[in-house]
Enzyme design. Sequence first.
Site, short mmCIF file in Angstrom:
data_model
loop_
_atom_site.label_atom_id
_atom_site.label_comp_id
_atom_site.label_asym_id
_atom_site.label_seq_id
_atom_site.Cartn_x
_atom_site.Cartn_y
_atom_site.Cartn_z
N ASP A 51 4.36 1.77 1.70
CA ASP A 51 3.78 0.47 1.34
C ASP A 51 4.28 0.10 -0.06
O ASP A 51 4.37 0.93 -0.97
CB ASP A 51 2.25 0.56 1.34
N ILE A 52 4.60 -1.17 -0.25
CA ILE A 52 5.17 -1.63 -1.52
C ILE A 52 4.12 -1.61 -2.65
O ILE A 52 4.48 -1.58 -3.83
CB ILE A 52 5.75 -3.06 -1.33
N ASN B 133 -5.68 -3.27 9.99
CA ASN B 133 -6.41 -4.52 9.84
C ASN B 133 -5.91 -5.49 10.89
O ASN B 133 -4.70 -5.74 10.98
CB ASN B 133 -6.17 -5.10 8.44
N GLU C 272 -2.88 -9.27 6.50
CA GLU C 272 -1.97 -10.13 5.73
C GLU C 272 -0.64 -10.34 6.45
O GLU C 272 -0.06 -11.42 6.36
CB GLU C 272 -1.69 -9.51 4.35
N VAL C 273 -0.14 -9.30 7.06
CA VAL C 273 1.17 -9.39 7.72
C VAL C 273 0.94 -9.40 9.23
O VAL C 273 0.39 -8.44 9.78
CB VAL C 273 2.09 -8.21 7.31
N HIS D 219 0.55 -3.05 12.18
CA HIS D 219 0.90 -1.90 11.33
C HIS D 219 -0.33 -1.04 11.15
O HIS D 219 -1.44 -1.53 11.03
CB HIS D 219 1.45 -2.36 9.97
N HIS E 264 -1.86 1.68 8.53
CA HIS E 264 -1.75 2.28 7.20
C HIS E 264 -2.11 3.76 7.33
O HIS E 264 -3.08 4.10 7.99
CB HIS E 264 -2.77 1.67 6.24
P1 AMP Z 1 -2.62 -5.79 5.76
O1 AMP Z 1 -3.65 -6.42 4.88
O2 AMP Z 1 -3.21 -4.66 6.57
O3 AMP Z 1 -1.90 -6.81 6.61
O4 AMP Z 1 -1.60 -5.08 4.80
C1 AMP Z 1 -0.29 -5.50 4.57
C2 AMP Z 1 0.36 -4.45 3.71
O5 AMP Z 1 1.75 -4.68 3.68
C3 AMP Z 1 -0.14 -4.40 2.26
O6 AMP Z 1 -0.66 -3.11 1.97
C4 AMP Z 1 1.13 -4.72 1.46
O7 AMP Z 1 1.20 -4.03 0.22
C5 AMP Z 1 2.23 -4.30 2.41
N1 AMP Z 1 3.51 -4.96 2.21
C6 AMP Z 1 3.76 -6.29 2.10
N2 AMP Z 1 5.07 -6.52 1.94
C7 AMP Z 1 5.68 -5.31 1.98
C8 AMP Z 1 7.05 -4.88 1.89
N3 AMP Z 1 8.05 -5.73 1.70
N4 AMP Z 1 7.30 -3.54 1.97
C9 AMP Z 1 6.30 -2.66 2.13
N5 AMP Z 1 5.00 -3.00 2.24
C10 AMP Z 1 4.70 -4.30 2.16
#
Ligand code: AMP
Length: 120
Positions: free
Chosen positions: A33-34, A91, A99-100, A104, A106
């Site tokens: 994770d970034i 999530n 968010e994405v 995914h 974690h």
């Molecule tokens: P979520 O709220 O579960 O959708 O979490 C999205 C996760 O993606 C967050 O923990 C971010 O830090 C992570 N994230 C977003 N962009 C990147 C990226 N380019 N590389 C790695 N992790 C990312």
Amino acid sequence: MAYDPNNIFAKILRGEVPSKKVHEDEHTLAFHDINPLTPSHILVIPKGPYVSFDDFSEKASDAEIAAFTRAIGKVARDHGLAGDGYRILANIGENAHQEVPHLHVHIFGGKRLGRMLPKE
Ligand code: AMP
């Protein structure tokens, strides 16, 4: 929700955005994770265009589901998390602050974690 092919993880899968990869197989990718929230914070994603777990569990092949499940466990073992323990979390959707919009999981570990969810 329809899958958006311009989400950041789709770009990582296409090699348009870099990632710190820790595992890859035919159906799955895992990378750091970034913005790590724990000493080990790794994301595991299926390569297919799935937004959510309900979507994935309905539409993915048995091979994709098996690969995803095995990758999560393998990453945990490979990073030495199996002994002391770790947390997996996904999530899904608005209520969970996803968010994405690409499924995914974690993997959090490397320190003692708090209880499952904060009380509100
Ligand atoms: P979520 O709220 O579960 O959708 O979490 C999205 C996760 O993606 C967050 O923990 C971010 O830090 C992570 N994230 C977003 N962009 C990147 C990226 N380019 N590389 C790695 N992790 C990312």
